[in-house]
Design an enzyme around this catalytic site. Structure first.
Site, mmCIF file in Angstrom:
data_model
loop_
_atom_site.group_PDB
_atom_site.id
_atom_site.type_symbol
_atom_site.label_atom_id
_atom_site.label_comp_id
_atom_site.label_asym_id
_atom_site.label_seq_id
_atom_site.Cartn_x
_atom_site.Cartn_y
_atom_site.Cartn_z
ATOM 1 N N GLU A 176 0.824 -1.211 0.000
ATOM 2 C CA GLU A 176 0.000 0.000 0.000
ATOM 3 C C GLU A 176 0.864 1.269 0.000
ATOM 4 O OE1 GLU A 176 -3.626 2.232 2.445
ATOM 5 O OE2 GLU A 176 -2.644 0.499 3.343
ATOM 6 N N LYS A 213 -2.828 -1.906 -2.827
ATOM 7 C CA LYS A 213 -3.867 -1.015 -2.342
ATOM 8 C C LYS A 213 -3.420 0.396 -2.673
ATOM 9 C CE LYS A 213 -6.690 0.198 1.688
ATOM 10 N NZ LYS A 213 -7.185 -0.249 3.022
#
Length: 295
Positions: A176, A213
């Site tokens: 992420e 993400k």
């Protein structure tokens, strides 16, 4: 690795519920939920309050595998129980929802326009515990605040190097590298980030399976090359501070990019709501995010 969970993550419709607020973000999450700081005396009571909130969400009849693929858990949540089962077992055995664990320990100060992750000194031990608790995958967050090529390259390298360790331990990591929605020249930062990710993906073995993400991009369909990459199990989007309505609107313009929302998921939920009110609000939230994720 649970192959049924892997197939579900690769192929099924739905989105990921992010229930992984950490010690730093928990007070704000509780306040939005209607529990002020004055309602708990210390950190232990704070985490108990947030576990009660998360348990209420997980146990809701609205929180089902038909719309939710997976849920991201905070480390303390992994070691707590829901209806007599450890959280991950409750999610998979009772709900059919894949359990994922947040493993990062927060962020360093800004350097070269980014915030790298703090060292995860206990990662090996944490992954052993995660295996015992039947966790499928992990998630770790770093943040981009400027379109700085040096900083963005460092973030991608850190994410991938830790990701390789996690893959070797038998998990699917969610990398992420968040682009802060307030980043000046956000589109430029996203262009640098995408190029760095695609370059790094060229260097990993075919057996190295990861997820990403990412912040919903300024340019629609911008991350399609990452989404379609053979090393990528799934690519999901964070809400990043956008409201649920705005997050859904932006997400719906990005086919095959699915949600992994936290604040946007729990928006409107309150500790003082009756179960009927709570479940109705959560059902409406989940339905809107699901619809935006399958467009």
């Amino acid at each position: 690795m649970n192959l049924s969970q892997l197939e579900r993550m690769k192929n099924d419709n739905g989105f990921i519920a992010a229930l992984d607020q950490s010690g730093g973000s928990t007070p704000k999450a509780l306040a939005i939920y209607g529990i002020p700081k004055e309602a708990y005396a210390d950190e232990a009571e704070m985490f108990q309050k947030v576990h009660e909130m998360r348990s209420r969400i997980m146990k809701s009849p609205a929180f089902t595998k038909e719309r939710i693929l997976a849920a991201i858990l905070f480390e303390k949540t992994m070691d707590l129980k829901v209806d007599g089962k450890y959280s991950a077992d409750y999610l998979w055995e009772t709900k059919g929802i894949v359990p994922i664990l947040k493993v990062d320990k927060g962020l360093l100060d800004v350097d070269n326009g980014v915030q790298l992750m703090k060292p995860i000194s206990d990662l090996e031990a944490l992954l052993i515990r995660a295996k015992d608790r039947h966790i499928f995958g992990t998630k770790m967050r770093s943040v981009i605040k400027e379109a700085n090529p040096t900083g963005i390259k460092a973030i991608v390298e850190q994410q991938f190097e830790l990701g390789k360790v996690i893959v070797a331990a038998g998990f699917i990591p969610i990398l992420e590298p968040e682009v802060d929605i307030h980043t000046p020249n956000k589109a430029e930062a996203e262009a640098i980030l995408k190029q760095e990710i695609l370059e790094y993906l060229k260097t990993v073995d075919a057996s190295c399976q990861v997820m990403f993400k990412l912040t919903i991009p300024e340019v629609d369909n911008f991350y399609q090359e990452i989404i379609a990459h053979p090393n990528v199990v799934r690519t999901v989007a964070l809400s990043g501070g956008y409201s649920r309505e705005e997050s859904n609107k932006k997400l719906a313009k990005n086919p095959k990019l699915i949600a992994s929302f936290s604040r946007a998921l729990t928006e409107g939920l309150n500790v003082n709501q009756s179960d009927e009110e709570f479940n109705k609000m959560l059902d409406e939230s989940i339905e809107s995010i699901y619809e935006a994720s399958i467009k």
